[in-house]
Design a protein around this motif. Structure first.
Motif, PDB file in Angstrom:
ATOM      1  N   LYS A  22       0.838  -1.213   0.000  1.00  0.00           N
ATOM      2  CA  LYS A  22       0.000   0.000   0.000  1.00  0.00           C
ATOM      3  C   LYS A  22       0.867   1.254   0.000  1.00  0.00           C
ATOM      4  O   LYS A  22       0.477   2.295  -0.564  1.00  0.00           O
ATOM      5  CB  LYS A  22      -0.912  -0.005   1.236  1.00  0.00           C
ATOM      6  CG  LYS A  22      -1.814   1.222   1.343  1.00  0.00           C
ATOM      7  CD  LYS A  22      -2.769   1.310   0.145  1.00  0.00           C
ATOM      8  CE  LYS A  22      -3.859   2.376   0.363  1.00  0.00           C
ATOM      9  NZ  LYS A  22      -3.291   3.732   0.454  1.00  0.00           N
ATOM     10  N   ALA A  23       2.053   1.170   0.597  1.00  0.00           N
ATOM     11  CA  ALA A  23       2.962   2.319   0.637  1.00  0.00           C
ATOM     12  C   ALA A  23       3.660   2.554  -0.697  1.00  0.00           C
ATOM     13  O   ALA A  23       4.430   3.502  -0.833  1.00  0.00           O
ATOM     14  CB  ALA A  23       3.996   2.122   1.745  1.00  0.00           C
ATOM     15  N   GLY A  24       3.405   1.679  -1.688  1.00  0.00           N
ATOM     16  CA  GLY A  24       3.917   1.916  -3.028  1.00  0.00           C
ATOM     17  C   GLY A  24       5.109   1.082  -3.435  1.00  0.00           C
ATOM     18  O   GLY A  24       5.711   1.344  -4.482  1.00  0.00           O
ATOM     19  N   LEU A 230      -3.703  -9.081   0.302  1.00  0.00           N
ATOM     20  CA  LEU A 230      -2.449  -9.165  -0.442  1.00  0.00           C
ATOM     21  C   LEU A 230      -2.717  -9.252  -1.943  1.00  0.00           C
ATOM     22  O   LEU A 230      -2.014  -8.629  -2.753  1.00  0.00           O
ATOM     23  CB  LEU A 230      -1.641 -10.379   0.012  1.00  0.00           C
ATOM     24  CG  LEU A 230      -0.554 -10.114   1.064  1.00  0.00           C
ATOM     25  CD1 LEU A 230      -1.177  -9.570   2.346  1.00  0.00           C
ATOM     26  CD2 LEU A 230       0.219 -11.380   1.368  1.00  0.00           C
ATOM     27  N   ALA A 231      -3.725 -10.023  -2.321  1.00  0.00           N
ATOM     28  CA  ALA A 231      -4.077 -10.125  -3.741  1.00  0.00           C
ATOM     29  C   ALA A 231      -4.531  -8.772  -4.285  1.00  0.00           C
ATOM     30  O   ALA A 231      -4.167  -8.380  -5.406  1.00  0.00           O
ATOM     31  CB  ALA A 231      -5.156 -11.186  -3.936  1.00  0.00           C
ATOM     32  N   LEU A 232      -5.316  -8.065  -3.487  1.00  0.00           N
ATOM     33  CA  LEU A 232      -5.795  -6.746  -3.901  1.00  0.00           C
ATOM     34  C   LEU A 232      -4.633  -5.769  -4.095  1.00  0.00           C
ATOM     35  O   LEU A 232      -4.630  -4.951  -5.026  1.00  0.00           O
ATOM     36  CB  LEU A 232      -6.771  -6.203  -2.847  1.00  0.00           C
ATOM     37  CG  LEU A 232      -7.346  -4.813  -3.092  1.00  0.00           C
ATOM     38  CD1 LEU A 232      -8.255  -4.817  -4.308  1.00  0.00           C
ATOM     39  CD2 LEU A 232      -8.088  -4.314  -1.861  1.00  0.00           C
ATOM     40  N   ARG A 233      -3.635  -5.876  -3.252  1.00  0.00           N
ATOM     41  CA  ARG A 233      -2.480  -4.976  -3.299  1.00  0.00           C
ATOM     42  C   ARG A 233      -1.417  -5.483  -4.273  1.00  0.00           C
ATOM     43  O   ARG A 233      -0.346  -4.921  -4.389  1.00  0.00           O
ATOM     44  CB  ARG A 233      -1.867  -4.815  -1.911  1.00  0.00           C
ATOM     45  CG  ARG A 233      -2.794  -4.178  -0.886  1.00  0.00           C
ATOM     46  CD  ARG A 233      -2.509  -2.683  -0.744  1.00  0.00           C
ATOM     47  NE  ARG A 233      -2.823  -1.903  -1.930  1.00  0.00           N
ATOM     48  CZ  ARG A 233      -3.985  -1.320  -2.165  1.00  0.00           C
ATOM     49  NH1 ARG A 233      -4.960  -1.445  -1.289  1.00  0.00           N
ATOM     50  NH2 ARG A 233      -4.182  -0.618  -3.256  1.00  0.00           N
ATOM     51  N   ARG A 234      -1.697  -6.587  -4.958  1.00  0.00           N
ATOM     52  CA  ARG A 234      -0.827  -7.177  -5.973  1.00  0.00           C
ATOM     53  C   ARG A 234       0.542  -7.576  -5.420  1.00  0.00           C
ATOM     54  O   ARG A 234       1.580  -7.357  -6.064  1.00  0.00           O
ATOM     55  CB  ARG A 234      -0.678  -6.222  -7.157  1.00  0.00           C
ATOM     56  CG  ARG A 234      -2.020  -5.941  -7.837  1.00  0.00           C
ATOM     57  CD  ARG A 234      -1.856  -5.129  -9.096  1.00  0.00           C
ATOM     58  NE  ARG A 234      -3.157  -4.909  -9.724  1.00  0.00           N
ATOM     59  CZ  ARG A 234      -3.347  -4.245 -10.854  1.00  0.00           C
ATOM     60  NH1 ARG A 234      -2.293  -3.737 -11.506  1.00  0.00           N
ATOM     61  NH2 ARG A 234      -4.554  -4.082 -11.347  1.00  0.00           N
ATOM     62  N   VAL A 235       0.531  -8.139  -4.232  1.00  0.00           N
ATOM     63  CA  VAL A 235       1.749  -8.718  -3.677  1.00  0.00           C
ATOM     64  C   VAL A 235       2.036 -10.017  -4.417  1.00  0.00           C
ATOM     65  O   VAL A 235       1.136 -10.848  -4.607  1.00  0.00           O
ATOM     66  CB  VAL A 235       1.584  -8.988  -2.169  1.00  0.00           C
ATOM     67  CG1 VAL A 235       2.775  -9.766  -1.620  1.00  0.00           C
ATOM     68  CG2 VAL A 235       1.399  -7.675  -1.417  1.00  0.00           C
ATOM     69  N   GLU A 236       3.254 -10.200  -4.843  1.00  0.00           N
ATOM     70  CA  GLU A 236       3.641 -11.452  -5.498  1.00  0.00           C
ATOM     71  C   GLU A 236       3.932 -12.487  -4.419  1.00  0.00           C
ATOM     72  O   GLU A 236       4.889 -12.360  -3.655  1.00  0.00           O
ATOM     73  CB  GLU A 236       4.876 -11.253  -6.368  1.00  0.00           C
ATOM     74  CG  GLU A 236       5.321 -12.530  -7.076  1.00  0.00           C
ATOM     75  CD  GLU A 236       6.604 -12.357  -7.858  1.00  0.00           C
ATOM     76  OE1 GLU A 236       7.188 -13.390  -8.270  1.00  0.00           O
ATOM     77  OE2 GLU A 236       7.044 -11.198  -8.042  1.00  0.00           O
ATOM     78  N   VAL A 237       3.101 -13.496  -4.354  1.00  0.00           N
ATOM     79  CA  VAL A 237       3.232 -14.536  -3.326  1.00  0.00           C
ATOM     80  C   VAL A 237       3.857 -15.771  -3.954  1.00  0.00           C
ATOM     81  O   VAL A 237       3.349 -16.302  -4.945  1.00  0.00           O
ATOM     82  CB  VAL A 237       1.863 -14.886  -2.716  1.00  0.00           C
ATOM     83  CG1 VAL A 237       2.004 -16.039  -1.729  1.00  0.00           C
ATOM     84  CG2 VAL A 237       1.261 -13.664  -2.020  1.00  0.00           C
ATOM     85  N   ARG A 238       4.956 -16.227  -3.382  1.00  0.00           N
ATOM     86  CA  ARG A 238       5.638 -17.412  -3.875  1.00  0.00           C
ATOM     87  C   ARG A 238       5.521 -18.524  -2.837  1.00  0.00           C
ATOM     88  O   ARG A 238       6.383 -18.675  -1.966  1.00  0.00           O
ATOM     89  CB  ARG A 238       7.104 -17.110  -4.179  1.00  0.00           C
ATOM     90  CG  ARG A 238       7.297 -16.048  -5.260  1.00  0.00           C
ATOM     91  CD  ARG A 238       8.748 -15.945  -5.681  1.00  0.00           C
ATOM     92  NE  ARG A 238       8.953 -14.892  -6.684  1.00  0.00           N
ATOM     93  CZ  ARG A 238      10.116 -14.642  -7.270  1.00  0.00           C
ATOM     94  NH1 ARG A 238      11.197 -15.376  -6.956  1.00  0.00           N
ATOM     95  NH2 ARG A 238      10.225 -13.671  -8.151  1.00  0.00           N
ATOM     96  N   LEU A 239       4.447 -19.275  -2.926  1.00  0.00           N
ATOM     97  CA  LEU A 239       4.247 -20.408  -2.025  1.00  0.00           C
ATOM     98  C   LEU A 239       5.177 -21.552  -2.414  1.00  0.00           C
ATOM     99  O   LEU A 239       5.468 -21.761  -3.587  1.00  0.00           O
ATOM    100  CB  LEU A 239       2.797 -20.875  -2.074  1.00  0.00           C
ATOM    101  CG  LEU A 239       1.737 -19.919  -1.517  1.00  0.00           C
ATOM    102  CD1 LEU A 239       0.342 -20.498  -1.720  1.00  0.00           C
ATOM    103  CD2 LEU A 239       1.969 -19.622  -0.048  1.00  0.00           C
ATOM    104  N   GLY A 240       5.620 -22.291  -1.415  1.00  0.00           N
ATOM    105  CA  GLY A 240       6.501 -23.408  -1.663  1.00  0.00           C
ATOM    106  C   GLY A 240       7.899 -22.992  -2.082  1.00  0.00           C
ATOM    107  O   GLY A 240       8.704 -23.826  -2.496  1.00  0.00           O
ATOM    108  N   GLN A 241       8.199 -21.703  -1.946  1.00  0.00           N
ATOM    109  CA  GLN A 241       9.516 -21.177  -2.338  1.00  0.00           C
ATOM    110  C   GLN A 241      10.396 -21.120  -1.089  1.00  0.00           C
ATOM    111  O   GLN A 241      10.223 -20.275  -0.224  1.00  0.00           O
ATOM    112  CB  GLN A 241       9.381 -19.784  -2.924  1.00  0.00           C
ATOM    113  CG  GLN A 241      10.683 -19.221  -3.465  1.00  0.00           C
ATOM    114  CD  GLN A 241      10.952 -19.662  -4.888  1.00  0.00           C
ATOM    115  OE1 GLN A 241      10.300 -19.227  -5.819  1.00  0.00           O
ATOM    116  NE2 GLN A 241      11.917 -20.535  -5.069  1.00  0.00           N
ATOM    117  N   VAL A 242      11.346 -22.039  -1.004  1.00  0.00           N
ATOM    118  CA  VAL A 242      12.215 -22.132   0.167  1.00  0.00           C
ATOM    119  C   VAL A 242      13.374 -21.161   0.023  1.00  0.00           C
ATOM    120  O   VAL A 242      14.116 -21.203  -0.959  1.00  0.00           O
ATOM    121  CB  VAL A 242      12.743 -23.567   0.345  1.00  0.00           C
ATOM    122  CG1 VAL A 242      13.686 -23.644   1.537  1.00  0.00           C
ATOM    123  CG2 VAL A 242      11.579 -24.538   0.520  1.00  0.00           C
TER     124      VAL A 242
END
Length: 444
Positions: A22-24, A230-242
């Motif tokens: 949200k802070a850009g 997080l989806a709304l703010r377009r955060v890139e989520v990397r699940l299973g990423q160690v």
């Protein structure tokens, strides 16, 4: 636009990612597991009763849409929860309301006006200590110099919860105070007495439960709402990423290196040291003296008899773990009931509700706690406070937050530690101060 990596998708990680986006900033969140929320997303782990909703409200407001509006959009609401019912080792029972006046009235009838007044005065004193604690790792950074001798004395860092309980003058007050340590995974004899401020927080901010379409729902649905943010703010989520390593401006994963401008690490301190190659000698020495908090055994079931069998299956002789649950009745529709069973070996907390799928029982058994790094740091003495990781470690461009932060391990404390991490990271990257008052809060 700066790129920020958030390491860990537990509560603090989700909160920091939402605020930073949200802070850009471009935010990429690395989570080794296959779902967001960490241990708090597991069934029953996040309690269905909240005692301090303000950090949740602030998080949603500062990351896009106000909390109540977000709840309404999805059919949820946060409504008052009924008083908890406390069951003591001597067989006595106390239904303790959160409201200050109601609490005094109930205790005056149950304990007598003298003992009720002493309890009221004790919680008034704890509330004053809470005002100081808010500036020590919750609303402002807490470094070693902040814990002056005067503040140590006022907080009572050299006295334990157990000692405070003995001075309370009533056996039920003794048990209530001791439970504040058990419920954060520590032993009352080792925990500083200021930890009991949680009882004052409940009296001040009340008890709240989450509903959807008027029906109670488990606390984990808050994690779902936060993941949607997080989806709304377009955060890139990397699940299973160690993540296999952290260095200034660089995150190493099993698939390669990611260059970033800043890192917010929300993993536990032992994991953080491993990821940095144990390159921080001060934190390494301090962490060598700390141990993970004791997370409760959790049972989630629609069958109380099944829960009783699971609770009594370890062979422990503690009466709080006998498997005798207080009642199979889920309670009135639309509310979450909370029964707290006190014993010398800890507390067992039973939550009951009637959900859309039927009756549900959630048990948090703190008499059978086991070490869990995701549950925070176990108190060994007041020195544990200064051995917990600071907000700013030695590794440049990295900021720390999470269950082992100096603000504490409560869910609301993790949200506040994430807010501090956001303020520091944003200021490091842009020079702008986005704290609520637009200036650093000074510790008094």
């Amino acid at each position: 636009m700066s790129e920020v990596a958030v390491i860990g998708g537990s509560l603090a990680g989700l909160a920091a990612a939402a605020r930073l986006a949200k802070a850009g900033h471009r935010v990429v969140l690395f989570e080794a597991g296959d779902r967001l929320g960490g241990r708090w997303a597991e069934p029953g782990v996040l309690p269905p009763v909240l005692t301090f909703p303000a950090p949740w409200r602030d998080l949603f407001r500062k990351s896009g849409r106000p909390f109540d509006a977000e709840l309404a959009r999805s059919g949820h609401a946060l409504v008052p929860a009924p008083a908890a019912v406390h069951h003591f080792a001597d067989g006595s029972v106390l239904k303790l309301p959160a409201d200050r006046g109601d609490q005094w009235g109930v205790l005056s009838e149950a304990w007598g006006s003298g003992a009720a007044s002493r309890w009221r005065d004790l919680l008034d004193d704890l509330d004053e200590r809470w005002q100081l604690l808010r500036r020590l790792g919750l609303e402002d950074e807490f470094d070693d110099a902040a814990l002056t001798l005067a503040r140590r004395r006022r907080l009572g860092v050299n006295h334990s919860v157990a000692a405070l309980a003995r001075r309370s003058g009533h056996p039920q007050a003794d048990a209530l105070l001791r439970s504040s340590a058990w419920r954060i995974g520590s032993r009352p004899e080792r925990t500083p007495e200021f930890v009991a401020v949680r009882l004052a927080i409940e009296r001040t901010f009340g008890r709240w439960q989450l509903t959807r379409d008027g029906v109670p729902v488990p606390g984990a649905e808050l994690i779902d709402l936060l993941a949607a943010r997080l989806a709304l703010r377009r955060v890139e989520v990397r699940l299973g990423q160690v993540v296999t390593g952290i260095a200034p401006g660089r995150v190493q994963t099993a698939t390669g290196t990611v260059e970033v401008d800043a890192i917010v690490a929300t993993v536990n301190p032992w994991e953080y040291l491993r990821l940095t190659g144990r390159s921080e000698p001060v934190l390494r020495r301090r962490t060598a003296w700390t141990r993970p908090a004791l997370a409760p055994r959790i049972v989630v079931t629609s069958d109380p008899a099944t829960a009783g069998t699971q609770l009594s299956g370890s062979g422990r002789s503690d009466p709080a773990r006998s498997g005798s649950l207080s009642s199979p009745d889920p309670g009135p529709p639309g509310v979450v009931s909370e029964d707290v069973h006190h014993s010398p070996g800890g507390v067992r907390v039973e939550y009951r509700m009637t959900t859309a799928e039927g009756p549900l029982l959630i048990v948090h058994d703190h008499t059978a706690g086991s070490p869990d790094p995701g549950f925070g740091t176990r108190w060994a003495s007041a020195r544990t406070w200064l051995r917990q990781p600071p907000l700013r470690p030695q590794t440049t461009t990295v900021v720390l937050a999470g269950a082992s932060s100096r603000g504490g391990s409560d869910p609301w404390a993790q949200l506040l530690s994430a807010a501090l991490a956001t303020y520091v990271t944003h200021e490091n990257l842009t020079g702008a101060d986005i704290r609520p008052t637009n200036k650093a809060v000074k510790v008094r």
